[in-house]
Design a protein around this motif. Structure first.
Motif, PDB file in Angstrom:
ATOM      1  N   TRP A  47       0.835  -1.210   0.000  1.00 56.79           N
ATOM      2  CA  TRP A  47       0.000   0.000   0.000  1.00 56.79           C
ATOM      3  C   TRP A  47       0.864   1.251   0.000  1.00 56.79           C
ATOM      4  CZ3 TRP A  47      -0.343   3.777   3.892  1.00 56.79           C
ATOM      5  CH2 TRP A  47      -1.443   4.644   3.837  1.00 56.79           C
ATOM      6  N   PHE A  50       3.005   1.691  -3.267  1.00 56.98           N
ATOM      7  CA  PHE A  50       2.256   2.163  -4.436  1.00 56.98           C
ATOM      8  C   PHE A  50       1.885   3.633  -4.293  1.00 56.98           C
ATOM      9  CE2 PHE A  50      -1.708   3.145  -6.597  1.00 56.98           C
ATOM     10  CZ  PHE A  50      -1.375   2.808  -7.908  1.00 56.98           C
ATOM     11  N   TYR A  54       3.183   6.410  -6.811  1.00 56.02           N
ATOM     12  CA  TYR A  54       2.181   7.044  -7.674  1.00 56.02           C
ATOM     13  C   TYR A  54       2.177   8.563  -7.489  1.00 56.02           C
ATOM     14  CZ  TYR A  54      -2.240   7.865 -10.090  1.00 56.02           C
ATOM     15  OH  TYR A  54      -3.194   8.312 -10.970  1.00 56.02           O
ATOM     16  N   GLY A  62       8.824   5.277  -3.433  1.00 58.81           N
ATOM     17  CA  GLY A  62       7.784   4.330  -3.052  1.00 58.81           C
ATOM     18  C   GLY A  62       8.328   3.246  -2.139  1.00 58.81           C
ATOM     19  N   TYR A 107      -6.791   4.121   1.314  1.00 62.69           N
ATOM     20  CA  TYR A 107      -6.627   4.106  -0.140  1.00 62.69           C
ATOM     21  C   TYR A 107      -7.808   4.813  -0.804  1.00 62.69           C
ATOM     22  CZ  TYR A 107      -5.645   2.387  -4.847  1.00 62.69           C
ATOM     23  OH  TYR A 107      -5.367   2.300  -6.197  1.00 62.69           O
ATOM     24  N   LYS A 119      -2.261   2.786 -11.961  1.00 60.81           N
ATOM     25  CA  LYS A 119      -1.071   1.983 -12.232  1.00 60.81           C
ATOM     26  C   LYS A 119       0.183   2.842 -12.244  1.00 60.81           C
ATOM     27  CE  LYS A 119      -2.737  -2.124 -14.552  1.00 60.81           C
ATOM     28  NZ  LYS A 119      -2.363  -3.140 -15.569  1.00 60.81           N
ATOM     29  N   SER A 211       3.595  -4.662  -5.518  1.00 63.49           N
ATOM     30  CA  SER A 211       2.896  -3.558  -6.170  1.00 63.49           C
ATOM     31  C   SER A 211       3.778  -2.785  -7.142  1.00 63.49           C
ATOM     32  CB  SER A 211       2.314  -2.594  -5.125  1.00 63.49           C
ATOM     33  OG  SER A 211       3.328  -2.081  -4.283  1.00 63.49           O
ATOM     34  N   LEU A 212       5.093  -2.739  -6.899  1.00 70.72           N
ATOM     35  CA  LEU A 212       5.979  -1.914  -7.723  1.00 70.72           C
ATOM     36  C   LEU A 212       6.849  -2.703  -8.700  1.00 70.72           C
ATOM     37  CD1 LEU A 212       7.208   0.711  -5.092  1.00 70.72           C
ATOM     38  CD2 LEU A 212       5.194   0.775  -6.580  1.00 70.72           C
ATOM     39  N   GLY A 216       2.447  -3.454 -10.683  1.00 75.28           N
ATOM     40  CA  GLY A 216       2.360  -2.017 -10.912  1.00 75.28           C
ATOM     41  C   GLY A 216       1.062  -1.390 -10.452  1.00 75.28           C
ATOM     42  N   MET A 217       0.406  -2.012  -9.489  1.00 72.67           N
ATOM     43  CA  MET A 217      -0.855  -1.489  -8.969  1.00 72.67           C
ATOM     44  C   MET A 217      -1.062  -2.028  -7.560  1.00 72.67           C
ATOM     45  SD  MET A 217      -3.470  -3.854 -11.219  1.00 72.67           S
ATOM     46  CE  MET A 217      -4.903  -3.495 -10.221  1.00 72.67           C
ATOM     47  N   TYR A 218      -2.100  -1.509  -6.896  1.00 74.31           N
ATOM     48  CA  TYR A 218      -2.414  -1.974  -5.544  1.00 74.31           C
ATOM     49  C   TYR A 218      -3.859  -2.422  -5.468  1.00 74.31           C
ATOM     50  CZ  TYR A 218      -3.663  -2.049  -0.645  1.00 74.31           C
ATOM     51  OH  TYR A 218      -4.137  -2.444   0.571  1.00 74.31           O
TER      52      TYR A 218
END
Length: 306
Positions: A47, A50, A54, A62, A107, A119, A211-212, A216-218
């Protein structure tokens, strides 16, 4: 051959966060502390990683935020167990549940309810000159991202510190004979607190890896029990960094096989079966392993005598 090479490269890629999490557990558990909040630490790492990447547009920031988030959860766990003398398993489970709600709520507070997932670009691989050109093993071992390289670099460092330094002797003694450590004038509570903090930092980075580096997302399901797999790897590896490497790689292979078979679109077997492979494997190996040599005071809080 290309398929085998790609599969093994993916296996080393997927083993990285498990090894990082297991190394953190090795450090903490050798002092007698079971970091049962590991699932929550992984999740808040994913969490925080990301969100940091982002908003800042920088993946390394991150990872830094993920490490801080993992550290904060670990400090909460250490405060309640080391200094407030609460049950390690109960507190770890409760904190993990708390973190799940925290991550989901904040989030949505930060980004709102998204119709399409947000993303970021995943961390790129680094081709090590010359070594990456070696046939077969070059693509497997020397065409990974920097977090993977750092994870494998940590293994000999932790192994040396644990077995060949005064600090390592102190850490091990805290898990084997804390009374003797206390008698020697060493503050065992501070040692255990610091060990849990280190585990939190490594667990936060491990969570951010998913995530990274991976998707590439959470999402709230991004960890899905992998923190507990890292916890189990520590046990299976006999609380040894080399054991963490071996079993982390084994689970990386099983997860890579699951991803590969699912990508083939095999219709005769449910895809969930392959997704469950790492979890089934940890249960089978734990049941079959008979020569576990746990630290003598593992999971037992230490109360200083007045």
């Amino acid at each position: 051959m290309n398929n085998i090479t790609s599969l093994l490269a993916r296996a080393f890629f997927m083993s990285t966060p498990l090894i990082l999490g297991a190394l953190g557990e090795v450090i903490a558990e050798r002092t007698g502390m079971m970091v049962t909040a590991v699932e929550g630490i992984f999740l808040i790492g994913a969490w925080g990683g990301f969100i940091g990447a982002y908003i800042s547009g920088n993946l390394y920031l991150g990872f830094l935020l993920a490490m801080v988030c993992g550290l904060m959860v670990a400090l909460l766990y250490a405060l309640t167990t080391v200094y407030m003398n609460q049950h390690q398993i109960v507190m770890g489970t409760a904190i993990s549940i708390l973190v799940t709600g925290f991550c989901t709520f904040f989030y949505r507070v930060i980004f709102g309810i998204q119709t399409t997932p947000l993303k970021v670009e995943v961390l790129s691989t680094i081709q090590i000159p010359v070594l990456s050109q070696i046939p077969f093993i070059g693509k497997i071992l020397f065409s990974q991202n920097i977090i993977t390289y750092l994870a494998y670099l940590l293994i000999p460092i932790i192994l040396f510190v644990m077995n060949h330094t005064a600090l390592g002797l102190t850490l091990r003694s805290c898990g084997e004979n804390p009374e003797a450590v206390d008698t020697a004038g060493i503050d065992i509570l501070k040692i255990r607190f610091a060990a849990v903090a280190v585990a939190g930092c490594l667990g936060g980075i491990a969570g951010a890896y998913y995530s990274l580096c991976n998707v590439g997302m959470y999402t709230s399901e991004i960890i899905s029990g992998r923190g507990w797999i890292a916890f189990g790897i520590c046990f299976l590896g006999n609380w040894n960094p080399v054991g963490a490497l071996i079993f982390g790689t084994v689970f990386g292979v099983s997860e890579a096989i699951g991803v590969y078979v699912k990508s083939l679109g095999v219709s005769t077997m449910p895809s969930e079966l392959f997704s469950a492979l790492p979890y089934v494997l940890v249960i089978v190996l734990t049941v079959c392993r008979k020569d576990l040599r746990a630290p003598n005071k593992l999971g037992q809080n230490y109360v200083k005598e007045n």
